[in-house]
Write an enzyme that holds these catalytic residues in place. Structure first.
Site, PDB file in Angstrom:
ATOM      1  N   HIS A  82      50.751   5.024  50.384  1.00  0.00           N
ATOM      2  CA  HIS A  82      51.354   3.996  50.517  1.00  0.00           C
ATOM      3  C   HIS A  82      51.864   3.612  49.325  1.00  0.00           C
ATOM      4  CE1 HIS A  82      52.381  -0.198  51.806  1.00  0.00           C
ATOM      5  NE2 HIS A  82      52.113  -0.541  50.794  1.00  0.00           N
ATOM      6  N   ASP A 161      47.681 -10.100  60.132  1.00  0.00           N
ATOM      7  CA  ASP A 161      48.418  -9.994  58.945  1.00  0.00           C
ATOM      8  C   ASP A 161      49.842 -10.498  59.177  1.00  0.00           C
ATOM      9  OD1 ASP A 161      48.977  -9.008  56.453  1.00  0.00           O
ATOM     10  OD2 ASP A 161      50.211  -7.539  57.492  1.00  0.00           O
ATOM     11  N   ARG A 168      52.235 -17.183  54.799  1.00  0.00           N
ATOM     12  CA  ARG A 168      52.073 -16.963  53.134  1.00  0.00           C
ATOM     13  C   ARG A 168      53.485 -17.305  52.727  1.00  0.00           C
ATOM     14  NH1 ARG A 168      49.709 -11.686  52.375  1.00  0.00           N
ATOM     15  NH2 ARG A 168      50.154 -12.013  50.274  1.00  0.00           N
ATOM     16  N   SER A 183      46.080  -7.415  52.930  1.00  0.00           N
ATOM     17  CA  SER A 183      47.421  -7.222  53.934  1.00  0.00           C
ATOM     18  C   SER A 183      47.661  -5.817  53.706  1.00  0.00           C
ATOM     19  CB  SER A 183      48.302  -7.978  53.334  1.00  0.00           C
ATOM     20  OG  SER A 183      49.614  -7.658  53.839  1.00  0.00           O
ATOM     21  N   LYS A 187      46.633  -2.576  57.113  1.00  0.00           N
ATOM     22  CA  LYS A 187      47.633  -2.179  57.857  1.00  0.00           C
ATOM     23  C   LYS A 187      47.485  -0.470  57.661  1.00  0.00           C
ATOM     24  CE  LYS A 187      50.697  -4.570  55.902  1.00  0.00           C
ATOM     25  NZ  LYS A 187      51.653  -5.613  55.446  1.00  0.00           N
TER      26      LYS A 187
HETATM   27  N1  URA Z   1      52.948  -6.226  51.196  1.00  0.00           N
HETATM   28  C1  URA Z   1      52.407  -6.393  52.029  1.00  0.00           C
HETATM   29  O1  URA Z   1      52.444  -5.656  53.094  1.00  0.00           O
HETATM   30  N2  URA Z   1      51.494  -7.418  52.087  1.00  0.00           N
HETATM   31  C2  URA Z   1      51.581  -8.352  51.232  1.00  0.00           C
HETATM   32  O2  URA Z   1      50.854  -9.393  51.109  1.00  0.00           O
HETATM   33  C3  URA Z   1      52.425  -8.016  50.204  1.00  0.00           C
HETATM   34  C4  URA Z   1      53.442  -7.129  50.201  1.00  0.00           C
END
Ligand code: URA
Ligand code: CA
Length: 434
Positions: A82, A161, A168, A183, A187
């Site tokens: 990632h 999320d 947020r 977050s 994923k």
């Molecule tokens: N990218 C994400 O996937 N989550 C966040 O909270 C910030 C950036």
């Protein structure tokens, strides 16, 4: 359990229990806890932070809020990579075939998304015929056979999320290390990764502007991964300028193929070898980092990395002859050079605004409804530290419209030339494995 007590507890700086975190994620996902209470808790977390245990619990609660991809039918250790988002970051296109060619199974779930260029799927779709409309069964078979396949994101991954991130965004609680870290990690874990290699970018074009922030985020994610039984490591890499030369969909596919042939940009090649070596190591396809790197280099030199890319494209309907005839990729109508206005050395190439210039050409989506032009984008002719003569091209603009004055102006604003010599920025600052 009452949400108001959970908010108060966090507001006062106390540690939430596993059950309290599960309660709030569950309730919020189901729509039983209102936005105003969750907003309040997010702000309390923003100021009070979270312990390592809370972060791991939050991550896993979000993982359980939706589907979890079962990759157990794929042989071997599934390592995912990632990146926290960069400009012209072609690494995924290179790393997939590169590490697959030495035996690491790459089961890539990817998206389209917003940004300067399209996502990995958009980029790959510039190969005529290539598609990601395969079902889970076929996906798994392809990874077992070819070590590499790409599938579109499934509908219901980490819905908690998705909701939290949207909230947020409008409550000034995005910039919180525990919230960002959980977050991102939720994923990756929901997508089935056994092990995770993270590329945390720092610099003008990055989410984390300073190295200290980047380090904190990297450490937070590595600790979450290790707490929940996923071997995780991170590197911190430079994003003060775009990575490689190409920014655009088809242009990046071409750049990725060059890199797989051993003829790619130095920085992109080095970053891919570094990230790739850690992926190979975590997948237990080598015993040491040196051995892993050696394997990757050999695979580039003997053509197997490129062959893996051909096989992968063809297996998903793509015309693999683009590898040898890159002019079969979508081509822009106009190629327009951006001449330097003075002699000197490139001192700045602000990644973020150069990315915006590429988006204006149509390389990326500004909104979900925008369509992407796969042919257009930018190819840098210079990088920070390079000498440049007045009139010499700094960037080639690939465009389907003739008038690109807006793009040129944006590029001139993003690129600074200095009379004094400039040293090129360090590419990889540090590696974090604990
Ligand atoms: N990218 C994400 O996937 N989550 C966040 O909270 C910030 C950036
Ligand atoms: Ca690039």
């Amino acid at each position: 359990m009452r949400m108001v007590d959970i908010i108060e507890k966090k507001r006062n700086g106390n540690e939430l229990s596993t059950e309290e975190i599960q309660f709030f994620i569950n309730g919020y996902t189901k729509g039983e806890i209102p936005d105003y209470q969750v907003s309040s808790l997010l702000m309390a977390i923003f100021f009070q932070g979270m312990t390592e245990r809370e972060r791991a619990d939050l991550t896993m609660a979000m993982v359980r809020s939706g589907d979890q991809i079962d990759l157990s039918a794929i042989h071997g250790i599934k390592v995912d990579k990632h990146s926290t988002g960069g400009v012209g970051d072609t690494t995924t296109l290179v790393l997939g075939p590169l590490v697959a060619s030495v035996g690491v199974p790459v089961a890539k779930m990817s998206g389209r998304g917003l940004g300067h260029t399209g996502g990995t799927i958009d980029k790959l779709e510039s190969v005529p015929g290539f598609h990601v409309e395969i079902d889970n069964q076929e996906f798994i078979e392809l990874v077992n056979r070819n070590k590499l396949a790409v599938i579109g994101q499934s509908g219901n991954l980490t819905p908690a999320d998705k909701k939290l991130y949207a909230l947020r965004d409008v409550t000034a609680t995005v910039d919180s290390i525990p919230l960002i870290a959980s977050s991102i990690m939720s994923k990756k874990i929901a997508a089935g990764a056994d092990a995770i290699v993270l590329d945390v970018k720092t610099g003008a074009g990055a989410f984390m502007k300073t190295r200290e922030e980047a380090r904190q985020l990297a450490e937070a994610m590595v600790r979450i991964g290790n707490q929940v039984g996923r071997k995780t490591m991170a590197i911190i890499s430079d994003m003060s300028q775009p990575l490689g030369y190409a920014i655009g969909n088809a242009l990046e596919v071409k750049e990725a193929m060059d890199t797989l042939k051993g003829e790619g940009p130095k920085d992109l090649t080095e970053l891919c070898l570094t990230l790739g070596s850690y992926m190979v190591l975590l997948a237990e396809q080598a015993n040491t980092l040196e051995e892993a790197r050696e394997k990757l280099l050999t695979s580039i030199q003997n053509g197997s990395a490129l062959q893996t890319f051909r096989t992968f494209l063809a297996a998903q309907g793509g015309d693999a002859s683009v590898v040898d005839q890159p002019n079969k990729l979508p081509q822009a109508k106009y190629q327009i050079d951006l001449p330097a206005k003075e002699d000197g050395y490139i001192a700045e190439m602000e990644a973020d605004s150069i990315g915006t210039a590429a988006m204006w050409l149509g390389a990326g989506r500004a909104t979900k409804e925008s369509t992407i032009d796969l042919a257009v984008g930018l190819v840098l002719k210079k990088k920070i530290g390079d000498e440049v003569k007045k009139g010499e091209s700094i960037v080639t603009i690939y465009s389907n419209r003739e008038d690109v004055e807006d793009v040129k102006e944006k590029l001139y604003e993003s690129i600074k030339i200095s009379k004094e010599k400039v040293t090129a920025p360090t590419l990889i600052y540090e590696v974090i494995s604990k």
